[in-house]
Design a protein around this motif. Structure first.
Motif, PDB file in Angstrom:
ATOM      1  N   UNK A 183       9.807  -8.851  20.677  1.00 37.82           N
ATOM      2  CA  UNK A 183       9.420  -7.730  21.618  1.00 37.82           C
ATOM      3  C   UNK A 183       8.845  -6.515  20.524  1.00 37.82           C
ATOM      4  N   UNK A 184       8.090  -5.732  21.077  1.00 38.18           N
ATOM      5  CA  UNK A 184       7.721  -4.607  20.576  1.00 38.18           C
ATOM      6  C   UNK A 184       7.122  -3.312  21.301  1.00 38.18           C
ATOM      7  N   UNK A 185       7.455  -2.251  20.945  1.00 38.28           N
ATOM      8  CA  UNK A 185       7.001  -1.087  21.753  1.00 38.28           C
ATOM      9  C   UNK A 185       5.914  -0.277  21.041  1.00 38.28           C
ATOM     10  N   UNK A 186       5.077   0.058  21.788  1.00 40.37           N
ATOM     11  CA  UNK A 186       3.887   1.017  21.375  1.00 40.37           C
ATOM     12  C   UNK A 186       3.976   2.258  21.899  1.00 40.37           C
ATOM     13  N   UNK A 187       4.651   3.162  21.083  1.00 39.79           N
ATOM     14  CA  UNK A 187       4.742   4.738  21.519  1.00 39.79           C
ATOM     15  C   UNK A 187       3.348   5.247  21.606  1.00 39.79           C
ATOM     16  N   UNK A 226       4.768   0.391  13.730  1.00 41.23           N
ATOM     17  CA  UNK A 226       5.198  -0.393  14.894  1.00 41.23           C
ATOM     18  C   UNK A 226       6.147  -1.323  14.413  1.00 41.23           C
ATOM     19  N   UNK A 227       7.224  -1.483  15.053  1.00 43.03           N
ATOM     20  CA  UNK A 227       8.309  -2.601  14.615  1.00 43.03           C
ATOM     21  C   UNK A 227       8.396  -3.619  15.674  1.00 43.03           C
ATOM     22  N   UNK A 228       8.590  -4.840  15.328  1.00 47.40           N
ATOM     23  CA  UNK A 228       8.550  -6.043  15.935  1.00 47.40           C
ATOM     24  C   UNK A 228      10.026  -6.422  15.899  1.00 47.40           C
ATOM     25  N   UNK A 229      10.730  -6.728  16.796  1.00 50.22           N
ATOM     26  CA  UNK A 229      12.116  -7.168  16.478  1.00 50.22           C
ATOM     27  C   UNK A 229      12.300  -8.584  17.625  1.00 50.22           C
ATOM     28  N   UNK A 230      13.190  -9.334  16.804  1.00 44.31           N
ATOM     29  CA  UNK A 230      13.421 -10.635  17.192  1.00 44.31           C
ATOM     30  C   UNK A 230      14.849 -10.927  17.261  1.00 44.31           C
ATOM     31  N   UNK A 231      15.241 -11.400  18.263  1.00 44.87           N
ATOM     32  CA  UNK A 231      16.739 -11.973  18.615  1.00 44.87           C
ATOM     33  C   UNK A 231      16.939 -13.438  18.849  1.00 44.87           C
ATOM     34  N   UNK A 232      17.858 -13.888  18.271  1.00 44.53           N
ATOM     35  CA  UNK A 232      18.353 -15.424  18.470  1.00 44.53           C
ATOM     36  C   UNK A 232      19.754 -15.728  18.609  1.00 44.53           C
TER      37      UNK A 232
END
Length: 374
Positions: A248-252, A273-279
């Motif tokens: 996911x990522x958020x665009x403020x 802009x930060x992209x995060x990933x969880x597994x």
């Protein structure tokens, strides 16, 4: 005649450019003021709202406010979800999709970060409501003749995420914020976008056509998904039994105001802009590792690759890539273990990466699609 209710049967979601100059069916040019919208497929939910901020005007000598004045333009919010498919929805939303064999050389936000000149940063969204008891996708003549529309104008993408888990379809969730909401008693009319200076109507006419059940796959399945990654500590990554993942990522969006404008002059993306990933996975074999070595040397980046294959058809044939996500230059930010009586020992991994510019190919998020998707 009063309507008893509206259910999912009668609704469809469309996306169109915020202005005119689109291309019609079969590539035929349209008048400059006409903006053809395109339907999103496999939509599961759609929610939209607006909030109006009002400020009280008070004065000495009177306990109650003498007025409630609007100083800022209303915020129009939209969020929706759909089953991941062949990348057509992503392209419609303005994300860049890569149909090359590798599928990891075109940054996902290239078109959006390039600005509004190509019409990809802001969109108009339309929720079409067919007559009661009518399947929106199967009765186009009835819909276009008697349907209603809710339009959201000047909307910019604010978040995007994809989640897949054992036992459920891969699902994409999207959020956007716009400047205006407009209601129509027909399936064509003036576009819902506005002129930010005075709130007047933008030049352009939208049209709803091409209702479809979708040209992609019926649905992607968790059994056709592979996840490859690196960077985990003390575990054999290939021996993890992955249960779910989320990218996911958020665009403020920073509203830029100026005197003389009733609405924000522009809503620009806030960087970085930060992209995060969880597994999340069921733990497999352990291996020797030392966390202190991360502090001493943290040079290696982790590339995460999510590959979703097309489902097998009744006619047979080899499975091919339906959709892929590649997160380059990611760093492990957390790793946690969970163990209890009666449950399998599990592990949760969190990664983060930064999105680069439109030409950055070494880091960031990349979306790969079947050849021919645009």
């Amino acid at each position: 005649m009063p309507r008893k209710r509206v259910i999912y049967q009668s609704e469809a979601v469309f996306v169109g450019p915020s202005g005119g100059g689109a291309t019609g069916v079969g590539g035929a040019p349209l008048p400059a003021t006409y903006a053809l919208s395109k339907q999103l497929t496999r939509v599961q939910s759609a929610n939209y709202s607006f909030n109006i901020a009002r400020q009280n005007v008070n004065q000495f000598g009177q306990i109650g406010a003498i007025d409630q004045v609007i100083l800022e333009a209303p915020t129009v919010s939209l969020d929706f979800s759909y089953y991941a498919n062949s990348g057509e929805n992503e392209a419609t939303l303005g994300l860049a999709v890569d149909s090359s064999s590798a599928g990891n050389t075109v940054p996902a936000l290239r078109n959006i970060l390039s600005g509004g000149a190509n019409g990809q940063d802001t969109k108009n969204y339309y929720i079409v409501v067919a007559p009661e008891g009518t399947d929106a996708n199967l009765h186009e003549a009835d819909v276009t003749g008697n349907g209603k529309v809710i339009g959201i104008g000047n909307a910019g993408l604010t978040s995007y995420s994809i989640n897949a888990a054992v036992g459920s379809f891969p699902t994409v969730s999207v959020s956007a914020e716009g400047l205006n909401m407009r209601f129509y008693d027909a399936t064509t009319g003036t576009v819902p976008s506005i002129n930010p200076v005075d709130g007047s109507d933008a030049v352009g006419i939208f049209g709803i056509s091409g209702l479809t059940t979708g040209s992609g796959f019926t649905a992607l399945r968790p059994g056709d998904i592979t996840v490859t990654f690196s960077g985990a500590k003390g575990v054999v990554e290939e021996d993890l039994k992955i249960q779910d993942f989320t990218i996911s990522f958020d665009l403020g969006r920073d509203p830029i105001q100026k005197l003389g404008n009733r609405f924000a002059f522009s809503r620009e993306i806030t960087f970085p802009v930060t992209v995060t990933a969880s597994i999340n996975a069921v733990l497999g074999e352990l291996q020797a590792e030392n966390l202190a070595s991360v502090i001493a040397s943290d040079c290696a980046d982790a590339d995460l690759v999510i590959s979703m294959l097309s489902p097998k058809t009744c006619e047979g044939g080899a499975q091919k890539r339906a959709l892929s996500y590649t997160l380059k230059g990611a760093k492990l930010t957390s790793q946690s273990f969970t163990s209890s009586i009666g449950a399998n020992k599990s592990i949760s991994l969190q990664y983060s990466a930064f999105l680069g510019g439109p030409s950055e190919t070494a880091k960031g998020l990349f979306i790969g699609v079947p050849s021919g998707t645009s």
